[in-house]
Design a protein around this motif. Structure first.
Motif, PDB file in Angstrom:
ATOM      1  N   ALA A 334       0.834  -1.202   0.000  1.00 41.90           N
ATOM      2  CA  ALA A 334       0.000   0.000   0.000  1.00 41.90           C
ATOM      3  C   ALA A 334       0.869   1.253   0.000  1.00 41.90           C
ATOM      4  CB  ALA A 334      -0.934   0.012   1.201  1.00 41.90           C
ATOM      5  N   ALA A 335       1.938   1.234   0.778  1.00 34.62           N
ATOM      6  CA  ALA A 335       2.812   2.406   0.849  1.00 34.62           C
ATOM      7  C   ALA A 335       3.433   2.688  -0.517  1.00 34.62           C
ATOM      8  CB  ALA A 335       3.902   2.201   1.895  1.00 34.62           C
ATOM      9  N   ARG A 336       3.962   1.647  -1.137  1.00 34.73           N
ATOM     10  CA  ARG A 336       4.593   1.843  -2.444  1.00 34.73           C
ATOM     11  C   ARG A 336       3.574   2.322  -3.464  1.00 34.73           C
ATOM     12  NH1 ARG A 336       9.859  -1.237  -3.256  1.00 34.73           N
ATOM     13  NH2 ARG A 336       9.540  -0.829  -5.448  1.00 34.73           N
ATOM     14  N   PHE A 337       2.441   1.672  -3.473  1.00 38.29           N
ATOM     15  CA  PHE A 337       1.408   2.033  -4.447  1.00 38.29           C
ATOM     16  C   PHE A 337       0.979   3.481  -4.242  1.00 38.29           C
ATOM     17  CE2 PHE A 337      -2.573   2.035  -6.721  1.00 38.29           C
ATOM     18  CZ  PHE A 337      -2.389   1.104  -7.732  1.00 38.29           C
ATOM     19  N   PHE A 338       0.762   3.833  -2.999  1.00 38.70           N
ATOM     20  CA  PHE A 338       0.305   5.181  -2.684  1.00 38.70           C
ATOM     21  C   PHE A 338       1.321   6.229  -3.137  1.00 38.70           C
ATOM     22  CE2 PHE A 338      -0.807   8.902  -0.331  1.00 38.70           C
ATOM     23  CZ  PHE A 338      -2.176   8.803  -0.132  1.00 38.70           C
ATOM     24  N   PHE A 339       2.584   5.979  -2.833  1.00 39.84           N
ATOM     25  CA  PHE A 339       3.629   6.925  -3.218  1.00 39.84           C
ATOM     26  C   PHE A 339       3.748   7.060  -4.731  1.00 39.84           C
ATOM     27  CE2 PHE A 339       5.836   6.127   1.003  1.00 39.84           C
ATOM     28  CZ  PHE A 339       5.507   7.372   1.493  1.00 39.84           C
ATOM     29  N   LEU A 340       3.369   6.019  -5.440  1.00 39.96           N
ATOM     30  CA  LEU A 340       3.545   6.028  -6.891  1.00 39.96           C
ATOM     31  C   LEU A 340       2.265   6.344  -7.641  1.00 39.96           C
ATOM     32  CD1 LEU A 340       5.962   3.030  -7.022  1.00 39.96           C
ATOM     33  CD2 LEU A 340       6.482   5.376  -7.683  1.00 39.96           C
ATOM     34  N   MET A 341       1.271   6.807  -6.921  1.00 44.23           N
ATOM     35  CA  MET A 341       0.027   7.159  -7.602  1.00 44.23           C
ATOM     36  C   MET A 341       0.082   8.551  -8.210  1.00 44.23           C
ATOM     37  SD  MET A 341      -2.936   5.624  -5.208  1.00 44.23           S
ATOM     38  CE  MET A 341      -4.243   6.435  -6.136  1.00 44.23           C
ATOM     39  N   ARG A 342       1.034   9.341  -7.759  1.00 40.53           N
ATOM     40  CA  ARG A 342       1.123  10.716  -8.242  1.00 40.53           C
ATOM     41  C   ARG A 342       2.452  10.966  -8.921  1.00 40.53           C
ATOM     42  NH1 ARG A 342      -1.843   9.914  -4.344  1.00 40.53           N
ATOM     43  NH2 ARG A 342      -3.526  11.271  -3.667  1.00 40.53           N
ATOM     44  N   GLY A 343       2.441  11.901  -9.833  1.00 40.79           N
ATOM     45  CA  GLY A 343       3.685  12.310 -10.465  1.00 40.79           C
ATOM     46  C   GLY A 343       4.578  12.963  -9.429  1.00 40.79           C
ATOM     47  N   GLN A 344       5.894  12.880  -9.643  1.00 39.47           N
ATOM     48  CA  GLN A 344       6.797  13.419  -8.628  1.00 39.47           C
ATOM     49  C   GLN A 344       6.772  14.939  -8.551  1.00 39.47           C
ATOM     50  OE1 GLN A 344       7.726  11.121 -10.884  1.00 39.47           O
ATOM     51  NE2 GLN A 344       9.531  11.733 -12.031  1.00 39.47           N
ATOM     52  N   ASP A 345       6.135  15.589  -9.541  1.00 38.98           N
ATOM     53  CA  ASP A 345       6.047  17.044  -9.512  1.00 38.98           C
ATOM     54  C   ASP A 345       4.954  17.532  -8.569  1.00 38.98           C
ATOM     55  OD1 ASP A 345       8.096  17.336 -11.268  1.00 38.98           O
ATOM     56  OD2 ASP A 345       6.835  17.539 -13.033  1.00 38.98           O
ATOM     57  N   SER A 346       4.104  16.634  -8.146  1.00 31.10           N
ATOM     58  CA  SER A 346       3.030  17.040  -7.243  1.00 31.10           C
ATOM     59  C   SER A 346       3.392  16.736  -5.799  1.00 31.10           C
ATOM     60  CB  SER A 346       1.746  16.284  -7.576  1.00 31.10           C
ATOM     61  OG  SER A 346       1.256  16.688  -8.827  1.00 31.10           O
ATOM     62  N   ALA A 347       3.143  17.692  -4.949  1.00 29.05           N
ATOM     63  CA  ALA A 347       3.328  17.439  -3.527  1.00 29.05           C
ATOM     64  C   ALA A 347       2.218  16.499  -3.079  1.00 29.05           C
ATOM     65  CB  ALA A 347       3.263  18.742  -2.747  1.00 29.05           C
ATOM     66  N   VAL A 348       2.531  15.679  -2.120  1.00 30.87           N
ATOM     67  CA  VAL A 348       1.556  14.707  -1.644  1.00 30.87           C
ATOM     68  C   VAL A 348       1.155  15.032  -0.207  1.00 30.87           C
ATOM     69  CG1 VAL A 348       1.249  12.311  -0.943  1.00 30.87           C
ATOM     70  CG2 VAL A 348       2.397  12.842  -3.087  1.00 30.87           C
ATOM     71  N   ASP A 349      -0.124  15.043   0.018  1.00 29.27           N
ATOM     72  CA  ASP A 349      -0.597  15.106   1.400  1.00 29.27           C
ATOM     73  C   ASP A 349      -0.860  13.681   1.836  1.00 29.27           C
ATOM     74  OD1 ASP A 349      -0.482  17.804   1.625  1.00 29.27           O
ATOM     75  OD2 ASP A 349      -2.585  18.152   1.135  1.00 29.27           O
TER      76      ASP A 349
END
Length: 489
Positions: A334-349
């Motif tokens: 879940a952690a890996r998937f979650f981190f990789l759901m967004r492009g790296q240019d977007s900040a993640v909350d």
RNA sequence: GCCCCUGUAGCUCAGUGGAUAGAGCGAGGGAUUCCUAAUCCCUGUGCGCGAGUUCGAUUCUCGCCAGGGGCUCCA
């Protein structure tokens, strides 16, 4: 359009669809042919040879080894690891490297902090350094040292004591850090020590090289590099007034070292808080005579929240949720998937509470469930004595595949090849998670609409083949993502 | 002041120089004699603002506005 000739029967139909648009529809034959090619390629489906075996170094995470990894590191770890997988799968000889900042002022502060905690524990008067590390883990380390060494360092020579305690503590943190990364599925080929660069004289040599090249000069008691000649906003200090080299100086030596090791292309993944260093590093590469060989990927930050409230994170204050804790809470997949759901240019909350609550509805389960379902179908087939052909079926036997959902699923599978290529070229690992989700959706849709194992032996065989193809693509995709493909859920 | 990133549906985010811009979450309703219902189906008047390039811009360029980050002889 009337001039089109389709001798091989690739097209089902061609139609004009509005101004300037022509829709080509692949024929069922073409789709079945592709399925056979997919099955034949197997684990290699989606593989390319874009890199032609070129040596690429991917340096990422590279966290200060003086404390636990934070959530942001988890993001870089996932990003770097999957990007490395993608590059490898597209024909590059990839090496993953972790640069260990085991030198300099922070190391010193860490050492003094551990010493102070140790002395406190053995009842000696001690003072924490200003800006020292105050996290609870410092006390854990000190307690560990006390348990293994007792109070034998109480009366020792301060400098000797510091060196010993610091070294023991640092090794402990580094080992722990490796362990956490391995637990998150990330394996580094090399752990490169900054200290080694200083001790080997490489830092001095690269500085001497810059001086000889007329790119370094003394001013205000420090030694500067003329990075502004290569597009940086201003020149940068290489050696401070107190004669200690800067992080930048070591980094130049480090990148020089990478080139010396034969890497043709270097990729660094840095957090957004380091983006101000990009220009000077690019400048340094040019000064070293290797322009264009360093690519720096800037990843935006992860903002940690808990129940909607921002969580302040500071390594020194010790107020933080570590990557390790996150892994325990939500699991590696879940952690890996979650981190990789967004492009790296977007900040993640990243809301910890939400991540825990949503663990059941996390998209990773949706994807994994598709794989579990496939496994379940195959299990059922075996139980029913239905043969599962490991050999490729005859093309004619696949003509039974003609339902819309079957064709849609097949077409979705075929998108995988180009997706892999584009994700690698565009450095966009997050497309894999989106694809995995779409592919799983196509499969779930197919599954709901059509039964695989039926009394119709021929149709069962054909559908089982489609199911096997789906499993193959899903596995290839999840393998690139470093996420498990479970048989059961 | 300068630099970087972001601004798309109620929320979190994908996406593309072209057709009617997509997912998930949330909310409401429906589906299971059958290979796992962790699934599926139905319900949606959204590309921050203004110019420019183009046959065509949400996408490229510039300016503006808003949010985040960085501008240290810290790492």
């Amino acid at each position: 359009m009337a001039h089109l000739r389709d001798h091989e029967g690739i097209l089902e139909r061609v139609e004009i669809a509005g101004p300037g648009f022509i829709n080509f529809t692949l024929s069922g034959d073409c789709i079945r042919e592709e399925l056979l090619r997919l099955a034949e390629a197997g684990d290699d489906y989606g593989r390319w040879d874009l890199g032609e075996g070129r040596k690429v170094m991917l340096e990422f995470v590279s966290a200060n080894p003086l404390g636990p990894l934070h959530i942001g590191h988890g993001r870089w770890a996932a990003l770097g690891d999957v990007l490395a997988n993608l590059l490898s799968f597209t024909g590059h000889a990839v090496s993953r490297e972790f640069y260990v900042n085991d030198y300099g002022r922070q190391m010193e502060l860490f050492t003094r902090s551990v010493e102070a905690a140790y002395l406190e524990m053995v009842g000696e008067p001690s003072t924490f350094p200003e800006d020292g590390y105050r996290g609870a883990y410092i006390y854990d380390i000190a307690r560990g040292l006390f348990e293994s060494c007792g109070d034998s360092y109480r009366e020792a020579d301060p400098e000797e004591r510091r060196n010993l305690l610091g070294e023991l503590a640092y090794r402990q943190v580094l080992a722990h850090l490796k362990q956490t990364l391995e637990a998150s599925g990330v394996h580094f080929d090399t752990w490169f020590s900054e200290r080694q660069l200083h001790e080997s004289g490489e830092v001095k040599r690269v500085i001497a090289f810059l001086q000889e090249a007329g790119l370094a000069y003394e001013s205000e008691g420090a030694l500067w590099m003329a990075t502004s000649r290569f597009g940086d906003d201003k020149d940068r200090v290489l050696i401070r007034g107190n004669e200690s080299p800067t992080y930048f100086a070591a980094d130049i030596a480090y990148h020089h070292n990478k080139l010396e090791r034969g890497f043709e292309h270097l990729i660094d993944i840095w957090g957004a808080d380091h983006h101000g260093y990009v220009k000077r590093m690019i400048a340094a590469m040019e000064a070293l005579g290797s322009p264009g060989r360093l690519e720096i990927i800037i990843g935006q930050m992860v903002n940690l929240k808990s129940g909607g409230q921002p969580v302040r994170m500071s390594k020194r204050s010790g107020e933080m949720v570590t990557f390790e804790e996150l892994l325990e809470d939500v699991g590696v997949d879940a952690a890996r998937f979650f981190f990789l759901m967004r492009g790296q240019d977007s900040a993640v909350d990243f809301d910890i509470e939400l991540a825990k609550e949503q663990s059941q509805s996390n998209p990773v389960y949706y994807v994994q469930y598709a794989h579990a379902r496939i496994s379940s179908i195959l299990r059922y087939a075996r139980e029913q004595g239905v043969p599962i052909d490991e050999t490729l079926p005859e093309r004619s036997s696949l003509e039974l595949l003609e339902e819309e959902e079957e064709m849609d699923l097949a077409r979705k599978l075929f998108e995988f090849e180009e997706l892999v290529r584009d994700a690698a070229v565009d450095r966009a690992p997050h497309r894999l998670t989106h694809y995995a989700h779409e592919m799983a959706a196509s499969f779930h849709f197919f599954y709901t609409k059509h039964r695989v194992i039926t009394d119709d032996a021929a149709l069962t065989r054909a559908r089982l083949f489609l199911v096997l193809c789906s499993r193959q693509v899903l596995r290839n995709c999840l393998k690139l993502l470093g996420i498990n493909a479970p048989e059961n859920m």
